[in-house]
Design a protein around this motif. Structure first.
Motif, PDB file in Angstrom:
ATOM      1  N   HIS A 143      10.949  15.501   8.593  1.00 33.23           N
ATOM      2  CA  HIS A 143       9.931  15.637   7.553  1.00 33.23           C
ATOM      3  C   HIS A 143      10.575  16.037   6.222  1.00 33.23           C
ATOM      4  CE1 HIS A 143       6.959  15.533  10.809  1.00 33.23           C
ATOM      5  NE2 HIS A 143       6.020  15.396   9.883  1.00 33.23           N
ATOM      6  N   ARG A 144      11.566  16.900   6.269  1.00 38.78           N
ATOM      7  CA  ARG A 144      12.223  17.342   5.041  1.00 38.78           C
ATOM      8  C   ARG A 144      12.866  16.163   4.304  1.00 38.78           C
ATOM      9  NH1 ARG A 144      14.270  22.156   3.146  1.00 38.78           N
ATOM     10  NH2 ARG A 144      13.715  23.197   5.099  1.00 38.78           N
ATOM     11  N   GLN A 145      13.441  15.213   5.043  1.00 34.36           N
ATOM     12  CA  GLN A 145      14.134  14.088   4.425  1.00 34.36           C
ATOM     13  C   GLN A 145      13.191  13.018   3.888  1.00 34.36           C
ATOM     14  OE1 GLN A 145      16.483  13.394   8.051  1.00 34.36           O
ATOM     15  NE2 GLN A 145      18.337  13.505   6.790  1.00 34.36           N
ATOM     16  N   ALA A 146      12.117  12.746   4.608  1.00 34.00           N
ATOM     17  CA  ALA A 146      11.351  11.535   4.302  1.00 34.00           C
ATOM     18  C   ALA A 146       9.890  11.763   3.936  1.00 34.00           C
ATOM     19  CB  ALA A 146      11.414  10.589   5.500  1.00 34.00           C
ATOM     20  N   TYR A 147       9.348  12.947   4.225  1.00 44.36           N
ATOM     21  CA  TYR A 147       7.899  13.073   4.101  1.00 44.36           C
ATOM     22  C   TYR A 147       7.402  12.936   2.664  1.00 44.36           C
ATOM     23  CZ  TYR A 147       3.165  14.772   4.396  1.00 44.36           C
ATOM     24  OH  TYR A 147       1.803  14.864   4.281  1.00 44.36           O
ATOM     25  N   LYS A 148       8.170  13.410   1.698  1.00 42.63           N
ATOM     26  CA  LYS A 148       7.680  13.347   0.310  1.00 42.63           C
ATOM     27  C   LYS A 148       7.455  11.893  -0.127  1.00 42.63           C
ATOM     28  CE  LYS A 148      12.332  13.701  -1.753  1.00 42.63           C
ATOM     29  NZ  LYS A 148      13.053  13.860  -0.470  1.00 42.63           N
ATOM     30  N   ASP A 149       8.315  10.986   0.321  1.00 51.43           N
ATOM     31  CA  ASP A 149       8.142   9.579  -0.046  1.00 51.43           C
ATOM     32  C   ASP A 149       6.982   8.952   0.718  1.00 51.43           C
ATOM     33  OD1 ASP A 149      10.276   9.459  -1.895  1.00 51.43           O
ATOM     34  OD2 ASP A 149      11.713   9.329  -0.256  1.00 51.43           O
ATOM     35  N   ILE A 150       6.827   9.305   1.992  1.00 49.27           N
ATOM     36  CA  ILE A 150       5.681   8.805   2.758  1.00 49.27           C
ATOM     37  C   ILE A 150       4.382   9.249   2.107  1.00 49.27           C
ATOM     38  CG2 ILE A 150       4.487   8.942   4.980  1.00 49.27           C
ATOM     39  CD1 ILE A 150       7.217   9.337   6.297  1.00 49.27           C
ATOM     40  N   PHE A 151       4.321  10.526   1.731  1.00 47.44           N
ATOM     41  CA  PHE A 151       3.117  11.068   1.102  1.00 47.44           C
ATOM     42  C   PHE A 151       2.821  10.355  -0.214  1.00 47.44           C
ATOM     43  CE2 PHE A 151       0.932  14.066  -1.692  1.00 47.44           C
ATOM     44  CZ  PHE A 151      -0.114  14.481  -0.883  1.00 47.44           C
ATOM     45  N   ALA A 152       3.851  10.163  -1.039  1.00 42.65           N
ATOM     46  CA  ALA A 152       3.647   9.539  -2.350  1.00 42.65           C
ATOM     47  C   ALA A 152       3.140   8.118  -2.212  1.00 42.65           C
ATOM     48  CB  ALA A 152       4.948   9.574  -3.146  1.00 42.65           C
ATOM     49  N   ILE A 153       3.750   7.340  -1.323  1.00 47.13           N
ATOM     50  CA  ILE A 153       3.375   5.936  -1.196  1.00 47.13           C
ATOM     51  C   ILE A 153       1.950   5.793  -0.674  1.00 47.13           C
ATOM     52  CG2 ILE A 153       3.864   3.816   0.093  1.00 47.13           C
ATOM     53  CD1 ILE A 153       6.825   4.554  -0.074  1.00 47.13           C
ATOM     54  N   THR A 154       1.579   6.579   0.326  1.00 43.32           N
ATOM     55  CA  THR A 154       0.234   6.454   0.876  1.00 43.32           C
ATOM     56  C   THR A 154      -0.828   6.948  -0.103  1.00 43.32           C
ATOM     57  OG1 THR A 154       0.656   8.557   2.007  1.00 43.32           O
ATOM     58  CG2 THR A 154       0.903   6.562   3.296  1.00 43.32           C
ATOM     59  N   ILE A 155      -0.530   7.983  -0.846  1.00 45.59           N
ATOM     60  CA  ILE A 155      -1.494   8.473  -1.829  1.00 45.59           C
ATOM     61  C   ILE A 155      -1.660   7.463  -2.968  1.00 45.59           C
ATOM     62  CG2 ILE A 155      -1.908  10.234  -3.584  1.00 45.59           C
ATOM     63  CD1 ILE A 155      -2.578  11.077  -0.733  1.00 45.59           C
ATOM     64  N   ILE A 156      -0.558   6.870  -3.429  1.00 45.01           N
ATOM     65  CA  ILE A 156      -0.651   5.850  -4.481  1.00 45.01           C
ATOM     66  C   ILE A 156      -1.492   4.682  -4.003  1.00 45.01           C
ATOM     67  CG2 ILE A 156       0.675   4.139  -5.789  1.00 45.01           C
ATOM     68  CD1 ILE A 156       2.965   6.190  -5.889  1.00 45.01           C
ATOM     69  N   LYS A 157      -1.278   4.280  -2.741  1.00 46.07           N
ATOM     70  CA  LYS A 157      -2.046   3.160  -2.196  1.00 46.07           C
ATOM     71  C   LYS A 157      -3.528   3.488  -2.123  1.00 46.07           C
ATOM     72  CE  LYS A 157      -2.930   2.839   1.928  1.00 46.07           C
ATOM     73  NZ  LYS A 157      -3.000   2.813   3.401  1.00 46.07           N
ATOM     74  N   THR A 158      -3.850   4.726  -1.738  1.00 44.86           N
ATOM     75  CA  THR A 158      -5.258   5.096  -1.620  1.00 44.86           C
ATOM     76  C   THR A 158      -5.929   5.164  -2.980  1.00 44.86           C
ATOM     77  OG1 THR A 158      -4.703   6.369   0.346  1.00 44.86           O
ATOM     78  CG2 THR A 158      -6.833   6.798  -0.655  1.00 44.86           C
ATOM     79  N   MET A 159      -5.187   5.521  -4.011  1.00 37.31           N
ATOM     80  CA  MET A 159      -5.763   5.522  -5.356  1.00 37.31           C
ATOM     81  C   MET A 159      -6.218   4.127  -5.758  1.00 37.31           C
ATOM     82  SD  MET A 159      -3.073   8.091  -7.251  1.00 37.31           S
ATOM     83  CE  MET A 159      -3.694   7.657  -8.882  1.00 37.31           C
ATOM     84  N   ALA A 160      -5.602   3.103  -5.144  1.00 39.69           N
ATOM     85  CA  ALA A 160      -6.016   1.728  -5.441  1.00 39.69           C
ATOM     86  C   ALA A 160      -7.438   1.460  -4.977  1.00 39.69           C
ATOM     87  CB  ALA A 160      -5.054   0.738  -4.777  1.00 39.69           C
ATOM     88  N   VAL A 161      -7.948   2.271  -4.027  1.00 38.08           N
ATOM     89  CA  VAL A 161      -9.335   2.106  -3.583  1.00 38.08           C
ATOM     90  C   VAL A 161     -10.287   2.245  -4.759  1.00 38.08           C
ATOM     91  CG1 VAL A 161     -11.149   3.084  -2.141  1.00 38.08           C
ATOM     92  CG2 VAL A 161      -8.816   2.918  -1.269  1.00 38.08           C
ATOM     93  N   PHE A 162     -10.042   3.240  -5.599  1.00 42.96           N
ATOM     94  CA  PHE A 162     -10.946   3.464  -6.728  1.00 42.96           C
ATOM     95  C   PHE A 162     -10.775   2.384  -7.793  1.00 42.96           C
ATOM     96  CE2 PHE A 162     -10.234   7.529  -4.637  1.00 42.96           C
ATOM     97  CZ  PHE A 162     -11.544   7.921  -4.406  1.00 42.96           C
ATOM     98  N   VAL A 163      -9.592   1.770  -7.846  1.00 46.10           N
ATOM     99  CA  VAL A 163      -9.422   0.595  -8.713  1.00 46.10           C
ATOM    100  C   VAL A 163     -10.292  -0.551  -8.210  1.00 46.10           C
ATOM    101  CG1 VAL A 163      -7.787  -1.104  -9.602  1.00 46.10           C
ATOM    102  CG2 VAL A 163      -7.087   1.294  -9.344  1.00 46.10           C
ATOM    103  N   ILE A 164     -10.286  -0.763  -6.869  1.00 43.91           N
ATOM    104  CA  ILE A 164     -11.116  -1.812  -6.274  1.00 43.91           C
ATOM    105  C   ILE A 164     -12.595  -1.553  -6.563  1.00 43.91           C
ATOM    106  CG2 ILE A 164     -11.842  -2.842  -4.088  1.00 43.91           C
ATOM    107  CD1 ILE A 164      -9.063  -3.648  -4.944  1.00 43.91           C
TER     108      ILE A 164
END
Length: 271
Positions: free
Chosen positions: A240-261
């Motif tokens: 989690h220390r190595q990879a979680y920050k990028d997983i979190f960022a990518i999924t949150i950015i993708k979910t923000m696209a919902v409000f764009v839709i």
């Protein structure tokens, strides 16, 4: 893509690259001849084509519903299963079996040579993924049965806009259960009639309602206890220390696209 490119540049500047101190990597190829590219791609093509065929043929073969008597002690009542609800799952499983059989037929000598050793990590990975998913669904079912779930559901139901209401509800429940599919299933099972009624009252097509729910489910499910996150890190050998920050960022950015839709739909009416 901007985020990924920025992360690539940071990694490059830090001297990071592929192939250094990685875990769970496959053994280097020691053969003298690779398979023909068309033969290598054939199992993947068969999975896609078979999935489409089974999706069409399964409802035709079984009809609208399928009845069977479970093999349990006693005299149980027959179980009636709506085929439309599970046809997609059956089709995917059958298509994957077709792809596996194609690999066995086309590369039997190679597979047979390393079959015993190769099945160990394969079975371990399959059990890890299935147990993670099963535990998340069980956890979600317990959450849905608690009195506090009704408090959360009623609070989320007070959001006036139908699409925003659905998006926030689905992603919040995905965060509570730690599962995208679990959160979406619970939200739709508990509040589908409300979502549909609100959408019909606002003249919102069901296609838009479906897409917003599907995209929103991938938001808060990205919490550290999510089964898919745990499986991904286990397979890649990362922490989690190595990879979680990028997983979190990518999924949150993708979910923000919902409000764009949602915004595009209200601005243009496009489905």
């Amino acid at each position: 893509m901007f985020y990924l490119e920025w992360r690539r540049r940071v990694a490059h500047a830090a001297g990071e690259g592929y192939g250094t101190e990685l875990l769970n990597e496959p053994a280097p190829f020691a053969g003298d001849r690779l398979a023909n590219p068309w033969i290598a791609l054939l199992p993947l093509v068969l999975v896609g084509v078979s999935n489409k065929l089974f999706t069409i043929l399964i409802p035709r073969y079984y009809g609208a519903s399928h009845e069977f008597v479970p093999s349990v002690i006693g005299d149980p009542a027959p179980v009636v299963q709506e085929v439309s609800r599970i046809a997609a799952v059956w089709a995917v499983e059958a298509a994957l079996l077709v792809g596996i059989l194609a690999v066995l037929v086309l590369s039997w000598r190679t597979v047979a040579t390393h079959f015993a050793e190769s099945t160990k990590p394969a079975i371990g990975g399959a059990l890890l993924a299935s147990m993670n998913t099963a535990s998340e669904y069980g956890f979600g079912a317990v959450i849905a049965a608690l009195p506090g779930f009704l408090v959360v559901a009623n609070a989320l139901g007070s959001i006036p806009n139908p699409l925003v209401n659905e998006a926030v509800t689905v992603t919040a429940l995905a965060g509570i259960t730690g599962s995208a599919s679990g959160g979406m299933s619970i939200a739709l099972a508990a509040m589908a009639e409300t979502f549909i009624a609100n959408a019909n009252a606002a003249n919102i097509p069901m296609d838009v309602l479906h897409r917003v729910a599907a995209m929103a489910s991938g938001g808060m499910d990205t919490l550290p206890h999510n089964g898919a996150v745990i499986t991904l890190l286990a397979v890649t050998g990362l922490t989690h220390r190595q990879a979680y920050k990028d997983i979190f960022a990518i999924t949150i950015i993708k979910t923000m696209a919902v409000f764009v839709i949602i915004g595009v739909f209200y601005a243009t009416g496009w489905v």
